[in-house]
Design a protein around this motif. Sequence first.
Motif, PDB file in Angstrom:
ATOM      1  N   ASN A 138      -4.433   0.997  -3.541  1.00 62.97           N
ATOM      2  CA  ASN A 138      -4.452   1.538  -2.172  1.00 62.97           C
ATOM      3  C   ASN A 138      -4.592   3.062  -2.160  1.00 62.97           C
ATOM      4  O   ASN A 138      -4.461   3.685  -1.105  1.00 62.97           O
ATOM      5  CB  ASN A 138      -3.163   1.130  -1.448  1.00 62.97           C
ATOM      6  N   SER A 139      -4.851   3.644  -3.331  1.00 66.13           N
ATOM      7  CA  SER A 139      -5.031   5.109  -3.466  1.00 66.13           C
ATOM      8  C   SER A 139      -3.896   5.907  -2.817  1.00 66.13           C
ATOM      9  O   SER A 139      -4.137   6.920  -2.142  1.00 66.13           O
ATOM     10  CB  SER A 139      -6.367   5.554  -2.855  1.00 66.13           C
ATOM     11  N   VAL A 140      -2.675   5.463  -3.022  1.00 64.77           N
ATOM     12  CA  VAL A 140      -1.536   6.253  -2.529  1.00 64.77           C
ATOM     13  C   VAL A 140      -1.463   7.535  -3.362  1.00 64.77           C
ATOM     14  O   VAL A 140      -1.506   7.488  -4.588  1.00 64.77           O
ATOM     15  CB  VAL A 140      -0.206   5.456  -2.648  1.00 64.77           C
TER      16      VAL A 140
ATOM     17  N   ASP B 258       4.278   5.447   3.723  1.00 62.09           N
ATOM     18  CA  ASP B 258       4.049   4.180   4.443  1.00 62.09           C
ATOM     19  C   ASP B 258       2.794   3.456   3.950  1.00 62.09           C
ATOM     20  O   ASP B 258       2.638   2.261   4.177  1.00 62.09           O
ATOM     21  CB  ASP B 258       3.889   4.466   5.953  1.00 62.09           C
ATOM     22  N   ARG B 259       1.898   4.190   3.298  1.00 57.09           N
ATOM     23  CA  ARG B 259       0.655   3.566   2.828  1.00 57.09           C
ATOM     24  C   ARG B 259       0.891   2.669   1.604  1.00 57.09           C
ATOM     25  O   ARG B 259       0.037   1.888   1.215  1.00 57.09           O
ATOM     26  CB  ARG B 259      -0.394   4.636   2.502  1.00 57.09           C
ATOM     27  N   CYS B 260       2.060   2.808   0.974  1.00 59.50           N
ATOM     28  CA  CYS B 260       2.390   1.940  -0.163  1.00 59.50           C
ATOM     29  C   CYS B 260       2.700   0.541   0.358  1.00 59.50           C
ATOM     30  O   CYS B 260       3.587   0.379   1.200  1.00 59.50           O
ATOM     31  CB  CYS B 260       3.587   2.507  -0.918  1.00 59.50           C
ATOM     32  N   VAL B 261       1.967  -0.462  -0.155  1.00 61.48           N
ATOM     33  CA  VAL B 261       2.182  -1.830   0.324  1.00 61.48           C
ATOM     34  C   VAL B 261       3.124  -2.612  -0.608  1.00 61.48           C
ATOM     35  O   VAL B 261       3.252  -3.821  -0.503  1.00 61.48           O
ATOM     36  CB  VAL B 261       0.833  -2.585   0.481  1.00 61.48           C
ATOM     37  N   ALA B 262       3.758  -1.878  -1.524  1.00 57.67           N
ATOM     38  CA  ALA B 262       4.776  -2.453  -2.420  1.00 57.67           C
ATOM     39  C   ALA B 262       4.232  -3.590  -3.275  1.00 57.67           C
ATOM     40  O   ALA B 262       4.971  -4.516  -3.620  1.00 57.67           O
ATOM     41  CB  ALA B 262       5.996  -2.889  -1.611  1.00 57.67           C
TER      42      ALA B 262
ATOM     43  N   THR C  34       0.658  20.414  -0.188  1.00 56.06           N
ATOM     44  CA  THR C  34       2.022  20.040   0.189  1.00 56.06           C
ATOM     45  C   THR C  34       1.979  19.495   1.622  1.00 56.06           C
ATOM     46  O   THR C  34       1.330  20.071   2.480  1.00 56.06           O
ATOM     47  CB  THR C  34       2.963  21.259   0.117  1.00 56.06           C
ATOM     48  N   LEU C  35       2.648  18.358   1.862  1.00 57.20           N
ATOM     49  CA  LEU C  35       2.574  17.691   3.163  1.00 57.20           C
ATOM     50  C   LEU C  35       3.700  18.157   4.091  1.00 57.20           C
ATOM     51  O   LEU C  35       4.739  18.653   3.621  1.00 57.20           O
ATOM     52  CB  LEU C  35       2.714  16.180   2.973  1.00 57.20           C
ATOM     53  N   SER C  36       3.502  17.937   5.382  1.00 57.77           N
ATOM     54  CA  SER C  36       4.603  18.132   6.335  1.00 57.77           C
ATOM     55  C   SER C  36       5.503  16.893   6.231  1.00 57.77           C
ATOM     56  O   SER C  36       5.105  15.878   5.623  1.00 57.77           O
ATOM     57  CB  SER C  36       4.059  18.261   7.756  1.00 57.77           C
ATOM     58  N   LEU C  37       6.674  16.949   6.844  1.00 54.75           N
ATOM     59  CA  LEU C  37       7.596  15.809   6.786  1.00 54.75           C
ATOM     60  C   LEU C  37       6.944  14.555   7.378  1.00 54.75           C
ATOM     61  O   LEU C  37       7.054  13.452   6.829  1.00 54.75           O
ATOM     62  CB  LEU C  37       8.879  16.173   7.550  1.00 54.75           C
ATOM     63  N   LYS C  38       6.213  14.743   8.484  1.00 53.13           N
ATOM     64  CA  LYS C  38       5.566  13.615   9.160  1.00 53.13           C
ATOM     65  C   LYS C  38       4.488  13.003   8.227  1.00 53.13           C
ATOM     66  O   LYS C  38       4.383  11.784   8.094  1.00 53.13           O
ATOM     67  CB  LYS C  38       4.921  14.123  10.457  1.00 53.13           C
ATOM     68  N   GLU C  39       3.725  13.903   7.608  1.00 50.62           N
ATOM     69  CA  GLU C  39       2.665  13.435   6.692  1.00 50.62           C
ATOM     70  C   GLU C  39       3.266  12.735   5.466  1.00 50.62           C
ATOM     71  O   GLU C  39       2.697  11.785   4.936  1.00 50.62           O
ATOM     72  CB  GLU C  39       1.803  14.614   6.235  1.00 50.62           C
ATOM     73  N   LEU C  40       4.428  13.232   5.026  1.00 48.60           N
ATOM     74  CA  LEU C  40       5.105  12.629   3.871  1.00 48.60           C
ATOM     75  C   LEU C  40       5.465  11.175   4.181  1.00 48.60           C
ATOM     76  O   LEU C  40       5.189  10.263   3.390  1.00 48.60           O
ATOM     77  CB  LEU C  40       6.367  13.440   3.533  1.00 48.60           C
ATOM     78  N   THR C  41       6.063  10.961   5.343  1.00 49.31           N
ATOM     79  CA  THR C  41       6.442   9.602   5.742  1.00 49.31           C
ATOM     80  C   THR C  41       5.190   8.728   5.877  1.00 49.31           C
ATOM     81  O   THR C  41       5.173   7.577   5.411  1.00 49.31           O
ATOM     82  CB  THR C  41       7.198   9.622   7.098  1.00 49.31           C
TER      83      THR C  41
ATOM     84  N   ILE D  55       8.885   5.686  -4.111  1.00 50.45           N
ATOM     85  CA  ILE D  55       8.225   5.851  -2.801  1.00 50.45           C
ATOM     86  C   ILE D  55       9.126   5.312  -1.687  1.00 50.45           C
ATOM     87  O   ILE D  55       9.266   5.915  -0.618  1.00 50.45           O
ATOM     88  CB  ILE D  55       6.833   5.165  -2.794  1.00 50.45           C
ATOM     89  N   GLN D  56       9.780   4.171  -1.954  1.00 55.36           N
ATOM     90  CA  GLN D  56      10.702   3.621  -0.933  1.00 55.36           C
ATOM     91  C   GLN D  56      11.847   4.599  -0.684  1.00 55.36           C
ATOM     92  O   GLN D  56      12.269   4.799   0.460  1.00 55.36           O
ATOM     93  CB  GLN D  56      11.275   2.262  -1.375  1.00 55.36           C
ATOM     94  N   LEU D  57      12.356   5.200  -1.755  1.00 58.62           N
ATOM     95  CA  LEU D  57      13.447   6.170  -1.597  1.00 58.62           C
ATOM     96  C   LEU D  57      12.974   7.388  -0.807  1.00 58.62           C
ATOM     97  O   LEU D  57      13.669   7.877   0.088  1.00 58.62           O
ATOM     98  CB  LEU D  57      13.959   6.625  -2.979  1.00 58.62           C
TER      99      LEU D  57
END
Length: 391
Positions: free
Chosen positions: A78-80, A13-17, A2-9, A42-44
């Motif tokens: 991108n291995s998101v 962000d690693r998703c290049v859409a 489970t990630l922290s809020l900062k890690e979640l963002t 992911i954008q949401l």
Amino acid sequence: MTLSLKELTAEADRCVACGLCLPHCPTYRKTGSEADSPRGRIQLIRAVSQDILPNSARFKEHIDLCLSCRSCESACPNSVSYGTLVDTTRALYIKKESLWLTVAKPFIRHRALSYICTWPLWLLSKAKLLGALKRIVPAAKLLPAISKPIAWKALYPATKPKHGAVSLFLGCATNAFDNQTLSASIYVLNALGYDVHVPTAQTCCGSIARQAGDAVEADALLAKNGASFDRTMPILSTASGCGAGLQDYLTTHQVQDISTFLINCDWSVAEITPLQQRIFVQDPCSLRNGLKAQKAVYDLLKKIPTADIQALPGNGQCCGGAGAYSITQPEMANTLRDDKLTAMQSNQVSILATSNIGCSLHITKGLENAGMDIDVLHPVQIIAKQMGFRA
Ligand code: SF4
Ligand code: SF4
């Protein structure tokens, strides 16, 4: 993890859409909505984690509709880590106490309670009274066929010269509804020279609680399992949903799907009766995208002389079982299952092998509703039968 809020963002962000995951997403294929696609979700998630969008009911709807099948993750160049993103999002934003989870929690936590309660249900089904119960209590309609409860011994010693020792993970759903797969697993492992330990203090893998956003409960269950299992021997899971949850979060232990373990055993001592039948294999998402071990099921079944092993067409798409998804999102779950029933009908399937209890129960229910007579079995049960195992 489970990630922290900062890690979640940062992970979002690693998703290049690029959108390459979209055709692999079952919910996007059905709704055609960007918000029900991995890229849209992911954008949401990114927007909510940065307070750009509120944590609204609509956000929750789109996250709830996600199956956690992780097909998007397998397709992503991108291995998101989509699975980690959605687990964390559920823990941070979607945590809820649904009625069914509140009712199920004591049974999930305490195996002894589940064992005691399974007896009357099994006796009712033996007396053909389960139908009456389902008419009186509508919620009982969700109940699948109940296995006769088994009081497991702590150790099942190898019957052939000993090669090693393993621990068997029971799993709450497998133990209640398909304990013959567990017995078959012990039979095959013993025959191949493995002592099988069944730690009595083991409990649920925690995946159902995690899917519902209850990371505290999921971690408590994992901690109990961590203390129950010996770290020096592999934990074998017969349900890939449990196996994937354990492998991701119980990092102190070595966890394997049973088929993966079995194909690496010495089979020279095994006597397997030929089976002149075509067996179709359904790939559970947790096995394909979580454990990445679906090939082992085919390799295992191919050990049965003359059996013809085929992949069920459409295996890349989730069946809709997905843990508790068939209870929480019945409409989408049934729509996805209909595709599986159509594939089985057009391929004249008579035996379907699946190594996840969630898929097995969901598909079996669909077959019952449609009046289709197809055996849905765990691959280990199929091979065990050819080795002399009798349920
Ligand atoms: S986990 Fe499955 S349902 Fe969820 S976004 Fe990814 S592909 Fe779609
Ligand atoms: S494939 Fe990966 S990078 Fe591309 S949109 Fe999907 S999650 Fe984002």
